[in-house]
Design an enzyme around this catalytic site. Structure first.
Site, mmCIF file in Angstrom:
data_model
loop_
_atom_site.group_PDB
_atom_site.id
_atom_site.type_symbol
_atom_site.label_atom_id
_atom_site.label_comp_id
_atom_site.label_asym_id
_atom_site.label_seq_id
_atom_site.Cartn_x
_atom_site.Cartn_y
_atom_site.Cartn_z
ATOM 1 N N TYR A 186 0.852 -1.192 0.000
ATOM 2 C CA TYR A 186 0.000 0.000 0.000
ATOM 3 C C TYR A 186 0.885 1.238 0.000
ATOM 4 O O TYR A 186 2.049 1.182 0.403
ATOM 5 C CB TYR A 186 -0.959 0.003 1.206
ATOM 6 C CG TYR A 186 -0.334 -0.308 2.536
ATOM 7 C CD1 TYR A 186 0.279 0.680 3.303
ATOM 8 C CD2 TYR A 186 -0.345 -1.600 3.036
ATOM 9 C CE1 TYR A 186 0.846 0.379 4.535
ATOM 10 C CE2 TYR A 186 0.227 -1.910 4.269
ATOM 11 C CZ TYR A 186 0.818 -0.916 5.014
ATOM 12 O OH TYR A 186 1.387 -1.215 6.228
ATOM 13 N N ASP A 264 3.077 -5.444 22.599
ATOM 14 C CA ASP A 264 3.804 -6.668 22.257
ATOM 15 C C ASP A 264 4.461 -7.310 23.480
ATOM 16 O O ASP A 264 4.728 -8.508 23.480
ATOM 17 C CB ASP A 264 4.905 -6.369 21.211
ATOM 18 C CG ASP A 264 4.368 -6.416 19.791
ATOM 19 O OD1 ASP A 264 3.138 -6.469 19.616
ATOM 20 O OD2 ASP A 264 5.188 -6.390 18.839
#
Ligand SMILES: Cc1cc2nc3c(=O)[nH]c(=O)nc-3n(C[C@H](O)[C@H](O)[C@H](O)COP(=O)(O)OP(=O)(O)OC[C@H]3O[C@@H](n4cnc5c(N)ncnc54)[C@H](O)[C@@H]3O)c2cc1C
Length: 365
Positions: A186, A264
């Site tokens: 993208y 995370d």
């Protein structure tokens, strides 16, 4: 709780967003980041409506609009021909494509403006007082709180690269699917750049790191049977980053009496649903909210884990399952693609609605 001093380890997406959220609520926040500077580390990130909702609630909606491209659609394409299998219109949603360095930049500005102090090159082995571990997937705090857990190689590697975009690149995230591999691309930065994430299933181990480079010829060879469009992009890649994809258990324990983890550090996620950064943003909001609402640290962080853990486990499981859809081998792939295409014609909104539970979840409501 009465706002007090708090130290955050890690100036990534989780650390900086919780720094702003807490500073806005009157906490005296110090963020310690081990890296000497922010630099250009990373590549593109897709911020879906659930993550964008947090940035808006933190007062960073305009900054997000200014630094990102608003996506119009997500397209699934057949790898070999480039033929469109399905186009999902996302133009009515807050769906953004942004360079990780730009997201970090706007969060760092937002945290500083709200009063947080960011110390680069800072590591705290034994920070006194309350500590938030936003120190990423190799978190030391996670191990200190709940004991280390074993990660295992998923048999997938991801190359990441950013190339100059072709003029007039449409604001569309394209997913090119082939047997045992897929490639997501993208545009970024006002359409000047194009982000590439290319995933291949393989036996050989690769390190789980933001900083490992690979020879572009390996990437081109892995996608040699893909369409001329994809091969044209890969011809422009210089030296991609290579990333081994590991599966980690979601941490069993996210807090103790003065320390808590998020992002995370608590739940590394495979990139197949593009949700790691979005979950980190959601965590940041909920953690700050709980610290604000509860009388003490333990009840606040217990509530935070209770609110977050079920959702996080569901998204992590969905990301694990998604690799199979993208990597279908023949003869299943053409059939599955035909069904997807037909489904997209008959009920164009239906495929996206399946993911409403992820994208329409708004932790700030
Ligand atoms: C190939 C790939 C594509 C991805 N695409 C997407 C996507 O499109 N959308 C999405 O939402 N997510 C995506 N992700 C996931 C996303 O990048 C992570 O989930 C997100 O960066 C997690 O943020 P974090 O703040 O928890 O950790 P990080 O961003 O890793 O930040 C941790 C920070 O802590 C610092 N640190 C570590 N240890 C210490 C210490 N002891 N002291 C001080 N500082 C320390 C590190 O230097 C780092 O700055 C992708 C991941 C991969 C691998």
């Amino acid at each position: 709780m009465t706002p007090s001093d708090i130290t955050i380890l890690g100036a990534g997406i989780a650390g900086l967003s919780v720094a702003r959220a807490l500073s806005l609520r009157g906490w005296r926040v110090t963020v310690l980041e081990q890296a000497a500077s922010f630099g250009e580390t990373g590549a593109g990130l897709q911020i879906s409506p659930n993550g964008a909702a947090v940035l808006h609630a933190l007062g960073l909606g305009d900054a997000l609009d200014g630094a990102s491209i608003r996506g119009r659609a997500v397209e699934l394409r057949r790898g070999s021909s480039g033929a469109k299998v399905l186009r999902l219109d996302v133009s009515d949603q807050r769906y953004h494509m942004i360079h990780r360095a730009d997201l970090i930049g706007l969060l760092a500005d937002g945290a500083t403006e709200a009063g947080a102090r960011i110390v680069m090159g800072g590591r705290a082995h034994d920070a006194p007082g309350y500590v938030i571990g936003a120190d990423g997937m190799h978190s030391r705090l996670r191990g200190a709180i709940g004991g280390a857990s074993q990660a295992f190689f998923t048999g997938h590697v991801a190359w990441r690269a950013v190339i100059p975009a072709e003029p007039g690149a449409e604001a569309v995230a394209e997913i090119h699917m082939g047997p045992g591999r897929h490639l997501v691309s993208y545009p970024l930065r006002g359409g000047m750049l194009r982000n590439i994430v290319a995933v291949e299933r393989r036996k050989a181990w690769a390190e789980e790191s933001w900083t490992l480079r690979d020879d572009a010829r390996n990437l081109r060879a892995a996608f040699a049977t893909f369409s001329p469009r994809v091969r044209g992009w890969l011809d422009r890649v210089d030296e991609p980053w290579l990333w081994g994809l590991f599966r980690h258990e979601v941490a069993r324990l996210w807090h103790d009496e003065r320390r808590v983890i998020l992002g995370d550090a608590a739940h590394p996620t495979l990139p197949f649903m593009a949700q790691g950064a979005n979950l980190a943003l959601e965590d940041a909001w909920v953690l700050a909210d709980c610290l604000n609402r509860h009388p003490d640290f333990v009840s606040a962080t217990t509530a935070y884990q209770r609110i977050r853990e079920g959702r996080v486990r569901k998204v992590v499981a969905a990301a694990n399952a998604n690799a199979r859809v993208y990597h279908l081998p023949p003869p299943i792939a053409p059939v599955a693609h035909a069904v997807m295409r037909l489904g997209g014609v008959i009920a164009p909104k239906a495929p996206l609605r399946r993911f409403d539970w992820i994208y329409r979840h708004d932790v700030t409501r």
